[in-house]
Scaffold this motif. Sequence first.
Motif, PDB file in Angstrom:
ATOM      1  N   LEU A   1       0.858  -1.234   0.266  1.00 18.10           N
ATOM      2  CA  LEU A   1       0.313   0.197  -0.311  1.00 18.10           C
ATOM      3  C   LEU A   1       1.052   1.022   0.186  1.00 18.10           C
ATOM      4  N   LEU A   2       0.983   2.172  -0.746  1.00 20.05           N
ATOM      5  CA  LEU A   2       0.925   3.345  -1.003  1.00 20.05           C
ATOM      6  C   LEU A   2       0.573   4.170  -1.247  1.00 20.05           C
ATOM      7  N   PRO A   3       1.082   5.829  -0.895  1.00 16.22           N
ATOM      8  CA  PRO A   3       0.717   6.954  -1.348  1.00 16.22           C
ATOM      9  C   PRO A   3       1.063   7.163  -3.172  1.00 16.22           C
ATOM     10  N   LYS A   4      -0.043   7.983  -3.935  1.00 14.68           N
ATOM     11  CA  LYS A   4      -0.128   8.384  -5.214  1.00 14.68           C
ATOM     12  C   LYS A   4       1.172   9.715  -5.001  1.00 14.68           C
ATOM     13  N   LYS A   5       1.516   9.954  -4.140  1.00 20.51           N
ATOM     14  CA  LYS A   5       2.454  11.634  -3.814  1.00 20.51           C
ATOM     15  C   LYS A   5       3.738  10.821  -3.387  1.00 20.51           C
ATOM     16  N   HIS A   6       4.864  11.368  -3.872  1.00 20.81           N
ATOM     17  CA  HIS A   6       5.889  11.008  -4.041  1.00 20.81           C
ATOM     18  C   HIS A   6       6.103  11.180  -1.697  1.00 20.81           C
ATOM     19  N   VAL A   7       6.349  10.458  -0.989  1.00 22.22           N
ATOM     20  CA  VAL A   7       6.692  10.221   0.270  1.00 22.22           C
ATOM     21  C   VAL A   7       7.505   9.653   0.772  1.00 22.22           C
ATOM     22  N   GLU A   8       8.912  10.141   0.745  1.00 23.95           N
ATOM     23  CA  GLU A   8       9.273   9.286   0.467  1.00 23.95           C
ATOM     24  C   GLU A   8       9.734   7.897   2.400  1.00 23.95           C
ATOM     25  N   SER A   9       9.193   8.356   3.417  1.00 26.46           N
ATOM     26  CA  SER A   9       8.495   7.830   4.532  1.00 26.46           C
ATOM     27  C   SER A   9       8.357   7.960   5.284  1.00 26.46           C
ATOM     28  N   LEU A  10       7.218   7.181   6.036  1.00 28.65           N
ATOM     29  CA  LEU A  10       6.941   7.624   7.320  1.00 28.65           C
ATOM     30  C   LEU A  10       7.172   9.152   8.205  1.00 28.65           C
ATOM     31  N   ILE A  11       8.587   8.903   8.717  1.00 28.59           N
ATOM     32  CA  ILE A  11       9.175  10.022   9.293  1.00 28.59           C
ATOM     33  C   ILE A  11       9.070  11.074   8.582  1.00 28.59           C
ATOM     34  N   THR A  12       9.197  11.303   7.199  1.00 29.78           N
ATOM     35  CA  THR A  12       9.210  12.606   6.278  1.00 29.78           C
ATOM     36  C   THR A  12       7.619  13.094   6.105  1.00 29.78           C
ATOM     37  N   LEU A  13       6.783  12.863   6.688  1.00 30.39           N
ATOM     38  CA  LEU A  13       5.327  13.338   6.487  1.00 30.39           C
ATOM     39  C   LEU A  13       5.210  14.585   6.906  1.00 30.39           C
ATOM     40  N   GLU A  14       4.643  15.355   6.754  1.00 29.93           N
ATOM     41  CA  GLU A  14       4.493  16.390   7.289  1.00 29.93           C
ATOM     42  C   GLU A  14       2.914  17.122   7.734  1.00 29.93           C
ATOM     43  N   GLU A  15       2.841  17.755   7.992  1.00 26.61           N
ATOM     44  CA  GLU A  15       1.371  18.666   8.636  1.00 26.61           C
ATOM     45  C   GLU A  15       0.295  18.218   7.573  1.00 26.61           C
ATOM     46  N   ALA A  16       0.527  19.281   6.589  1.00 26.62           N
ATOM     47  CA  ALA A  16       0.039  18.898   5.172  1.00 26.62           C
ATOM     48  C   ALA A  16      -0.345  17.883   4.346  1.00 26.62           C
ATOM     49  N   ASP A  17       0.314  16.261   4.814  1.00 26.84           N
ATOM     50  CA  ASP A  17      -0.017  15.199   4.346  1.00 26.84           C
ATOM     51  C   ASP A  17      -0.920  14.449   5.611  1.00 26.84           C
ATOM     52  N   ASN A  18      -1.438  15.081   6.818  1.00 24.31           N
ATOM     53  CA  ASN A  18      -2.141  14.204   7.378  1.00 24.31           C
ATOM     54  C   ASN A  18      -3.378  14.111   6.789  1.00 24.31           C
ATOM     55  N   GLU A  19      -4.354  14.395   5.984  1.00 25.65           N
ATOM     56  CA  GLU A  19      -5.188  13.548   5.434  1.00 25.65           C
ATOM     57  C   GLU A  19      -4.856  12.624   4.520  1.00 25.65           C
ATOM     58  N   LEU A  20      -3.506  12.403   4.086  1.00 26.60           N
ATOM     59  CA  LEU A  20      -3.157  11.601   2.968  1.00 26.60           C
ATOM     60  C   LEU A  20      -2.786  10.474   4.240  1.00 26.60           C
ATOM     61  N   LEU A  21      -2.363  10.569   5.815  1.00 26.13           N
ATOM     62  CA  LEU A  21      -2.199   9.886   6.286  1.00 26.13           C
ATOM     63  C   LEU A  21      -3.605   8.946   6.754  1.00 26.13           C
ATOM     64  N   LEU A  22      -4.552   9.196   6.499  1.00 23.99           N
ATOM     65  CA  LEU A  22      -5.027   9.012   7.360  1.00 23.99           C
ATOM     66  C   LEU A  22      -6.143   8.076   6.230  1.00 23.99           C
ATOM     67  N   GLU A  23      -5.891   8.429   5.027  1.00 20.77           N
ATOM     68  CA  GLU A  23      -6.188   7.755   3.937  1.00 20.77           C
ATOM     69  C   GLU A  23      -5.264   6.479   3.360  1.00 20.77           C
ATOM     70  N   LEU A  24      -4.390   6.630   3.797  1.00 17.95           N
ATOM     71  CA  LEU A  24      -3.611   5.441   3.683  1.00 17.95           C
ATOM     72  C   LEU A  24      -3.829   4.349   4.936  1.00 17.95           C
ATOM     73  N   MET A  25      -4.095   5.286   6.683  1.00 10.45           N
ATOM     74  CA  MET A  25      -4.026   4.636   7.576  1.00 10.45           C
ATOM     75  C   MET A  25      -6.109   3.545   7.404  1.00 10.45           C
ATOM     76  N   ARG A  26      -7.005   4.564   6.413  1.00  3.36           N
ATOM     77  CA  ARG A  26      -8.308   3.798   5.803  1.00  3.36           C
ATOM     78  C   ARG A  26      -8.177   2.399   5.443  1.00  3.36           C
ATOM     79  N   ALA A  27      -6.877   2.701   3.890  1.00  4.40           N
ATOM     80  CA  ALA A  27      -7.268   1.737   3.041  1.00  4.40           C
ATOM     81  C   ALA A  27      -6.425   0.262   3.606  1.00  4.40           C
ATOM     82  N   ALA A  28      -5.055   1.041   5.180  1.00  2.00           N
ATOM     83  CA  ALA A  28      -4.485  -0.760   5.761  1.00  2.00           C
ATOM     84  C   ALA A  28      -5.754  -0.933   6.480  1.00  2.00           C
TER      85      ALA A  28
END
Length: 114
Positions: free
Chosen positions: A45-72
């Motif tokens: 499972l991966l984001p379509k947006k390039h994000v290097e790793s879990l620790i490089t996620l930024e506050e602006a990526d919160n909705e993306l992280l939630l979507e990843l967790m919903r899919a997981a």
Amino acid sequence: MTETVCDFYCDKILSGVVPVPVCFENEQVFAFHHTNPIWENHVVLLPKKHVESLITLEEADNELLLELMRAAKAIAGDFMARFGAARVYTNLGEYQSSKHLHWHIGSGKQLRPY
């Protein structure tokens, strides 16, 4: 000049250069059945947006992280219902072979070392 980020998932999987069996897809995330699985049932499972790793996620990526967790949650829930167990994990640093955030979701007998 903007640095171009290259990685296997952006360059090969998300671009469609390497066809993979799709498990789930929406506007933000993509999940596919691993083509060289570690377990009997193995989804990446991966984001379509390039994000290097879990620790490089930024506050602006919160909705993306939630979507990843919903899919997981949905994929792992399906594995739990069908196989009685599931594992969900991501790698960092030297454990991360492709520098694109991704989760492995697996169940069943281990087929090869990882």
